[in-house]
Motif scaffolding. Structure first.
Motif, PDB file in Angstrom:
ATOM      1  N   LEU A 139       0.821  -1.217   0.000  1.00 49.72           N
ATOM      2  CA  LEU A 139       0.000   0.000   0.000  1.00 49.72           C
ATOM      3  C   LEU A 139       0.853   1.264   0.000  1.00 49.72           C
ATOM      4  CD1 LEU A 139      -2.713  -1.003   2.633  1.00 49.72           C
ATOM      5  CD2 LEU A 139      -3.178  -0.419   0.241  1.00 49.72           C
ATOM      6  N   SER A 148       3.072   2.432  -1.722  1.00 50.11           N
ATOM      7  CA  SER A 148       3.305   3.155  -2.978  1.00 50.11           C
ATOM      8  C   SER A 148       2.144   4.118  -3.260  1.00 50.11           C
ATOM      9  CB  SER A 148       3.484   2.178  -4.138  1.00 50.11           C
ATOM     10  OG  SER A 148       2.341   1.373  -4.264  1.00 50.11           O
ATOM     11  N   ASP A 149       0.973   3.893  -2.634  1.00 53.11           N
ATOM     12  CA  ASP A 149      -0.180   4.785  -2.831  1.00 53.11           C
ATOM     13  C   ASP A 149      -0.360   5.766  -1.679  1.00 53.11           C
ATOM     14  OD1 ASP A 149      -0.932   3.694  -5.234  1.00 53.11           O
ATOM     15  OD2 ASP A 149      -2.157   2.133  -4.294  1.00 53.11           O
ATOM     16  N   ARG A 207      -9.148   5.032   2.095  1.00 53.01           N
ATOM     17  CA  ARG A 207      -7.950   4.323   2.587  1.00 53.01           C
ATOM     18  C   ARG A 207      -8.336   3.054   3.349  1.00 53.01           C
ATOM     19  NH1 ARG A 207      -3.023   8.401   4.174  1.00 53.01           N
ATOM     20  NH2 ARG A 207      -3.203   9.719   2.334  1.00 53.01           N
ATOM     21  N   SER A 251      -9.328   0.423   0.713  1.00 58.98           N
ATOM     22  CA  SER A 251      -8.168  -0.096  -0.021  1.00 58.98           C
ATOM     23  C   SER A 251      -7.317  -0.994   0.864  1.00 58.98           C
ATOM     24  CB  SER A 251      -7.315   1.059  -0.559  1.00 58.98           C
ATOM     25  OG  SER A 251      -7.954   1.638  -1.673  1.00 58.98           O
ATOM     26  N   ARG A 279      -9.803   3.534  -2.747  1.00 57.60           N
ATOM     27  CA  ARG A 279      -9.434   4.887  -2.354  1.00 57.60           C
ATOM     28  C   ARG A 279      -9.539   5.910  -3.487  1.00 57.60           C
ATOM     29  NH1 ARG A 279      -5.309   8.700  -3.574  1.00 57.60           N
ATOM     30  NH2 ARG A 279      -5.598  10.330  -2.035  1.00 57.60           N
ATOM     31  N   ASP A 280      -8.943   5.649  -4.644  1.00 50.15           N
ATOM     32  CA  ASP A 280      -8.926   6.667  -5.703  1.00 50.15           C
ATOM     33  C   ASP A 280     -10.347   7.020  -6.146  1.00 50.15           C
ATOM     34  OD1 ASP A 280      -6.257   6.605  -5.442  1.00 50.15           O
ATOM     35  OD2 ASP A 280      -5.817   5.672  -7.387  1.00 50.15           O
TER      36      ASP A 280
END
Ligand SMILES: [Zn+2]
Length: 388
Positions: free
Chosen positions: A246, A248-249, A333, A336, A362-363
């Motif tokens: 995670l 990386s996001d 969050r 995800s 999340r996005d």
């Protein structure tokens, strides 16, 4: 010397003024305690059970919450997701609701509670000026949710002991934590309101052979356990890999559940059942002690100049700027993180796979707002709407 009549008139006026304050206030508290919060059964919900289906002594009790069953019909593992352990942490409740209203299980079974400590959702903290409700805007209007407190309602669980002695460890905890669902695991069926609920969830976990248990929370920025997955040692491999992937996001750390701190779900569920327990914590500035005006806007937008000042002074464990911590970011969050925990779990335990589609991540939640993923209770057939 005042006459008897004028002294009686004065007394009557005092009583009337008192009633004029107490009655409207009491009506608001009564309406909040009895508000029927709708949850729409999404396409994945196959059945709505009650917690008392697993522990009959809870039948009709305040904490006999709904258990939303989402059964793929395909063999696999079982996940139990708890929202509402602490009902003053709305991202956990809303994340559970978005799963119920959107997700479609494809392997194994999902069991979801939105109001794990239902009693705690029937009281707020009027002395701290907590709002009684929060409202999420949607395409069809809005959805209203009950705000709650960290502890079960004293109307349901009273009096508190001088010192709360945790069962069965005998650890001494703060007296009010006998009403805190995240201090009363594994619980006992003849114990306090919170202990009874925990014991019933332990029964559920055993009877349903739950593999993955996730307890959803939010934390104040002044507290070190934030933006993290707390995992029992049985779940640490999955949590560590999920946290790394995670990162990386967004920032989502991993911490071990302390072995000697008792009553917490991530400790006791792992010690007393075969499930792998995880706790997810996302930031909620509303909970910070240094916060300013305590209102619905702060609860949902997470913007506060005083919390920002504390950040500038280096007193916080998570960043905050003028954008705050909006509820969409917090729910996104959380979702995800749930999805990533399952993805890693499925890689390591393919024989007990648990999978689903359509959980908003999340996005998408940040781009569209969480309201986009709530269904309209008035447009749904009556038999597809439950209340909490
Ligand atoms: Zn919490």
């Amino acid at each position: 010397m005042p006459s008897k009549t004028s002294s009686m008139t004065a007394k009557l006026i005092v009583v009337i003024l008192w009633l004029a304050i107490v009655i409207p206030g009491g009506q608001e508290l009564y309406a909040h305690r009895h508000y029927e919060e709708p949850v729409v059964l999404g396409p994945g919900v196959t059945e709505v059970k009650k917690l008392s289906d697993y522990a009959p002594s809870l039948k009709g009790a305040v904490n006999d919450c709904n258990i939303y069953v989402m059964d793929s019909g395909e063999p696999g593992g079982v996940m139990l997701l708890l929202g509402g352990t602490h009902p003053e942490e709305p991202a956990g409740v809303l994340s559970a609701v978005t799963m119920i209203e959107n997700a479609k299980p494809t392997t194994g079974k999902l069991l979801v509670a939105t109001r794990a400590n239902r009693s705690a959702s029937t009281v707020t903290r009027p002395g701290d000026a907590y709002p009684q409700y929060y409202t999420i805007n949607t395409e069809f209007g809005s959805r209203k949710f009950r705000m709650g407190d960290r502890w079960a309602n004293p109307l349901d669980s009273w009096p508190d002991p001088e010192v709360y002695i945790h069962y069965p460890s005998k650890q001494l905890l703060a007296y009010m934590d006998i009403r805190n669902l995240n201090r009363t695991w594994p619980g006992r069926l003849n114990g306090s309101v919170a202990e009874q609920a925990c014991a019933a969830f332990i029964e559920l976990i055993k009877q349903e052979n739950v593999d993955v248990f996730i307890d959803l929370h939010e934390a104040e920025l002044e507290y070190s356990v934030i933006s993290t997955i707390v995992a029992h040692q049985n779940a640490s491999e999955v949590a560590a890999m999920a946290s790394m992937t995670l990162s990386s996001d967004f920032k989502m750390g991993m911490e071990y559940s302390p072995k000697t701190l008792h009553g917490l779900s991530h400790r006791e569920v792992g010690d007393f059942t075969n499930a792998m327990p995880f706790e997810i914590e996302v930031p909620e500035p509303f909970l910070d002690r240094v916060r300013g005006k305590t209102d619905e806007a702060l609860l949902l937008e997470g913007k506060d100049e005083f919390v920002m000042k504390a950040g500038e002074a280096g007193l916080l464990y998570e960043k905050i700027d003028e954008k705050g911590w909006p509820i969409d970011e917090r729910v996104g969050r959380t979702n995800s993180t749930i999805a990533m925990i399952l993805e890693i779990y499925n890689m390591l335990y393919p024989e007990r796979e648990i999978s689903m589609t359509d959980l908003p991540l999340r996005d998408d939640v940040v781009a569209n707002g969480v309201g986009r993923y709530l269904l309209d209770p008035l447009a749904a057939p009556a038999d597809r709407v439950a209340t909490e």
